[in-house]
Enzyme design. Structure first.
Site, PDB file in Angstrom:
ATOM      1  N   THR A   1       0.841  -1.192   0.000  1.00 17.61           N
ATOM      2  CA  THR A   1       0.000   0.000   0.000  1.00 17.61           C
ATOM      3  C   THR A   1       0.881   1.250   0.000  1.00 17.61           C
ATOM      4  O   THR A   1       1.953   1.253   0.612  1.00 17.61           O
ATOM      5  CB  THR A   1      -1.008   0.003   1.178  1.00 17.61           C
ATOM      6  OG1 THR A   1      -1.760   1.221   1.137  1.00 17.61           O
ATOM      7  CG2 THR A   1      -0.324  -0.123   2.529  1.00 17.61           C
ATOM      8  N   GLU A   2       0.430   2.283  -0.715  1.00 15.08           N
ATOM      9  CA  GLU A   2       1.249   3.486  -0.936  1.00 15.08           C
ATOM     10  C   GLU A   2       1.690   4.127   0.375  1.00 15.08           C
ATOM     11  O   GLU A   2       2.737   4.754   0.427  1.00 15.08           O
ATOM     12  CB  GLU A   2       0.453   4.542  -1.724  1.00 15.08           C
ATOM     13  CG  GLU A   2       0.197   4.208  -3.163  1.00 15.08           C
ATOM     14  CD  GLU A   2      -1.143   3.519  -3.340  1.00 15.08           C
ATOM     15  OE1 GLU A   2      -1.472   2.604  -2.557  1.00 15.08           O
ATOM     16  OE2 GLU A   2      -1.858   3.893  -4.281  1.00 15.08           O
ATOM     17  N   ASN A   3       0.859   4.035   1.407  1.00 14.44           N
ATOM     18  CA  ASN A   3       1.227   4.711   2.642  1.00 14.44           C
ATOM     19  C   ASN A   3       2.274   3.949   3.453  1.00 14.44           C
ATOM     20  O   ASN A   3       2.510   4.278   4.609  1.00 14.44           O
ATOM     21  CB  ASN A   3      -0.015   5.046   3.486  1.00 14.44           C
ATOM     22  CG  ASN A   3      -0.966   3.886   3.629  1.00 14.44           C
ATOM     23  OD1 ASN A   3      -1.008   2.997   2.781  1.00 14.44           O
ATOM     24  ND2 ASN A   3      -1.736   3.877   4.682  1.00 14.44           N
TER      25      ASN A   3
ATOM     26  N   SER B   1       8.303   3.739   0.070  1.00 14.07           N
ATOM     27  CA  SER B   1       7.142   3.113  -0.555  1.00 14.07           C
ATOM     28  C   SER B   1       7.117   3.393  -2.054  1.00 14.07           C
ATOM     29  O   SER B   1       6.910   2.491  -2.871  1.00 14.07           O
ATOM     30  CB  SER B   1       5.868   3.638   0.106  1.00 14.07           C
ATOM     31  OG  SER B   1       4.754   2.961  -0.382  1.00 14.07           O
TER      32      SER B   1
END
Lengths: 200, 214, 218
Positions: B43-45, B85
């Site tokens: 996930t991007e976060n 990320s």
């Protein structure tokens, strides 16, 4: 690319194996060449290296001697810039733009960019065929964590090579390193090698 | 199975064990329900190891995905900051990303972040299409008003140029190739002509055209 | 030993009209909510905000927009916040969109003393507008130049903080926070737990205390 800073945090088992195999004409990208007989210094002593990209070679007289004799090419890069160039390769960037080295010999042949009246150097990524990484702990999936100053260049080079081989002091079950303590995500690691136990 | 789940299930067939994959919101997010064991989700976060949706005491602020849904981390997860990320995204470490689509052009251009004049922002989509090894668009073949979403040239603002590899819809699967759009699967009961009528560019029909299960 | 731990009043006194404020968190998670309340209580207005998104209407970071304290936001996404979308349509706020990966790199550069990075992200899209396209020596490959971003104040949410300002994060609450901690003239921290020096564990520290100026007292 080889992790370590003056031998601290270098993958000693992998270096010994390279010396044993006698693989020649290597290009080594690392912070330094340590000392004769120590860490990366062993590769220099064994005359396996054709080119070194490092921030300094001042601590290894053998590196200096081979350079003066013309058998070893040495490319010196400011330490922070070396770390950022490796990072740029690992982070999928085209270059980083840094003030370090403006107006010095480092500027020779490089493109400069002016941003808001300040001059910066465009420093290109450095990547490698292999990264030899030293980790404190690895899980079987390849998540890595490091110990204190043995971290140094290791997490950076782990991002920046085609094939990443990690030598770990302890290889533990998946889940044994908690997610917040993972420094290098397993997705970048290709092979794990247990470090040979010297004591006990 | 409804249309959305059918698309998600087919898109998930591109994943194999050991892959690390990023899923967008909507239909793409449903792909995790159909992935083979051993696939991990990014996930991007800043996380690899996104697991099933959290309930009760599992719901904590520290484990939430890019669409703000709390999840349970899977075994062997790792956490990192936003810069690392996107380093993982741009440098090709992710095997695949599944995204939604507003328009896809004949040459693989993708528009999926906004309609013209849209004011929401692109989030992480532009980075994803610029680095992930396989870009899969999972969407319904036509817009709600019936107009084609697979077009000659995108009129909507682009997310990336020549970046799409596969398009999975409820009626067909299309690969983007240097020669053009290759129709590789058609839903059971439909013909290539049925698909051609709903897209702008000329489709190349694969010599090994497969049937897509209902 | 209080070290960098400061009272709420001392922290409120740092905010002034017209400042640029960077804020950690994404979609209401990992947001420094106690510091956001300090901004509101300070009465500072005409702020420029740098953040991954604008959160939800009147929630977490969204409260700054609800109270009309922000003139401009540099961000990757505002779609979740109906108030910010309405303000943009009414011309009451300026919004600069940056792709998320480029935004975090710009902040990282701001914190790392770099001028910028070259990236392929955004090539051939509206992001090209107003940006320099740089061809790299020899290869002829084209990239966009994304320049460094810094702020007057950085608002950081951490799981743990010690009196020296060392911080540790948990799970996806980390997100933008460690980057913001490096890139502001004044870095303020909202930590869930205050620890003793050395209690966090040296290898567990996500942000070295050298970047941190003030930690909000409990």
């Amino acid at each position: 690319m080889i992790g370590g800073f003056m031998g601290c945090g270098s993958p000693h088992g992998l270096i010994d194996e390279l010396v044993r195999q006698g693989k020649k004409d290597l290009t080594v990208i690392a912070n330094d060449t340590a000392r004769p007989g120590v860490g990366i210094g062993k590769l220099i002593s064994a005359k396996l290296v054709k080119k070194v990209v490092a921030s300094h070679i001042g601590t290894n007289p053998e590196t200096q001697a081979q350079m003066i004799a013309g058998s070893l090419e040495v490319d010196l890069v400011p330490q922070g810039t070396l770390a950022e160039r490796v990072r740029a390769a690992g982070f999928g960037l085209g270059a980083i733009v840094t003030p370090t080295g403006v107006g010095t010999v480092v500027e020779d042949g490089k493109r400069t960019i002016d941003i808001d009246g300040r001059t910066f150097l465009v420093e290109l990524p450095i990547s490698a065929d292999f990264a030899l990484v030293n980790a404190k702990r690895a899980d079987y999936r390849g998540n890595l964590s490091y110990a204190f100053t043995a971290r140094n260049f290791n997490p950076l080079i782990a991002m920046a090579a085609e094939v990443v081989i990690a030598e770990a002091e302890d290889i533990v079950p998946v889940g044994a390193i908690d997610p917040d303590s993972v420094v290098t995500p397993h997705v970048v690691v290709d092979y794990l090698v247990p470090q040979e136990k010297k004591n006990g | 199975m409804d249309i959305r789940n059918r698309i998600a299930k087919r898109a998930a067939e591109y994943f194999k064990a050991g892959d690390v994959v990023n899923l967008g919101v909507g239909i793409p997010g449903m792909c995790s329900d159909y992935a083979v064991p051993g696939v991990m989700f990014h996930t991007e976060n800043g996380f690899i190891g996104v697991g099933p949706a959290a309930t009760g005491v599992q719901k904590v602020e520290a484990f939430s995905n890019a669409s703000s849904t709390e999840f349970v981390p899977v075994f062997g997860s790792c956490a990192f900051d936003s810069a690392e990320s996107f380093a993982i995204v741009r440098s090709g470490r992710l095997a695949a990303t599944v995204l939604g689509g507003l328009q896809i052009a004949e040459n693989g251009d993708l528009a999926n972040w906004t309609r013209p004049g849209g004011k929401f922002g692109m989030g992480g989509a532009m980075d994803l299409v610029n680095g992930v090894r396989k870009v899969i668009v999972a969407m319904e073949l036509c817009a709600k008003n019936g107009s084609p979403k697979i077009v000659k040239d995108c009129s909507y603002p682009l997310t990336g140029k020549r970046c799409v590899n596969h398009v999975v819809t409820e009626q067909c699967v299309i690969d983007v190739t240097p020669q053009g759009l290759l129709l590789v699967e058609v839903l059971d009961g439909l013909s290539p002509e049925d698909i051609q009528r709903q897209v702008e560019p000329r489709l190349i029909v694969s010599s090994s055209l497969k049937q897509m299960e209902r | 030993m209080p070290g960098k731990i400061r009272s709420r009043d001392e922290i409120i006194a740092q905010f002034k009209d017209g400042q640029t404020v960077m804020c950690g968190g994404m979609h209401n998670h990992g947001t420094p909510n106690a510091l956001i309340q300090c901004v509101i209580d300070s009465g500072a207005r005409h702020l420029t905000v740098i953040s991954i998104d604008s959160a939800d209407a009147n929630l977490t970071l969204g409260r700054l927009f609800h109270h009309r304290l922000v003139d401009k936001i540099i961000t990757s996404y505002i779609g979740r916040n109906t108030e910010v979308v309405a303000m943009l349509e009414a011309g009451e706020i300026e919004v600069e969109f940056v792709p998320q990966g480029s935004l975090v790199e710009r902040v990282r550069c701001g914190g790392a003393g770099l001028g910028g990075v070259l990236t392929k992200t955004g090539l051939g899209t509206v992001v090209e507008e107003g940006r320099q396209i740089v061809e790299v020596n020899g290869t002829g490959e084209k990239y966009l130049l994304e320049t460094a971003l810094r702020a007057d104040i950085g608002l950081v949410r951490a799981r743990m903080a010690d009196p020296l300002g060392n911080l540790a994060y948990r799970g996806t609450m980390r997100n933008f926070n460690p980057l913001i901690a490096t890139a502001a003239d004044l870095t303020l921290v909202d930590a869930d737990m205050l620890m003793d020096v050395d209690e966090i564990g040296i290898d567990r520290i996500g942000t070295p205390g050298v970047y941190v100026d003030m930690v909000l007292a409990k």
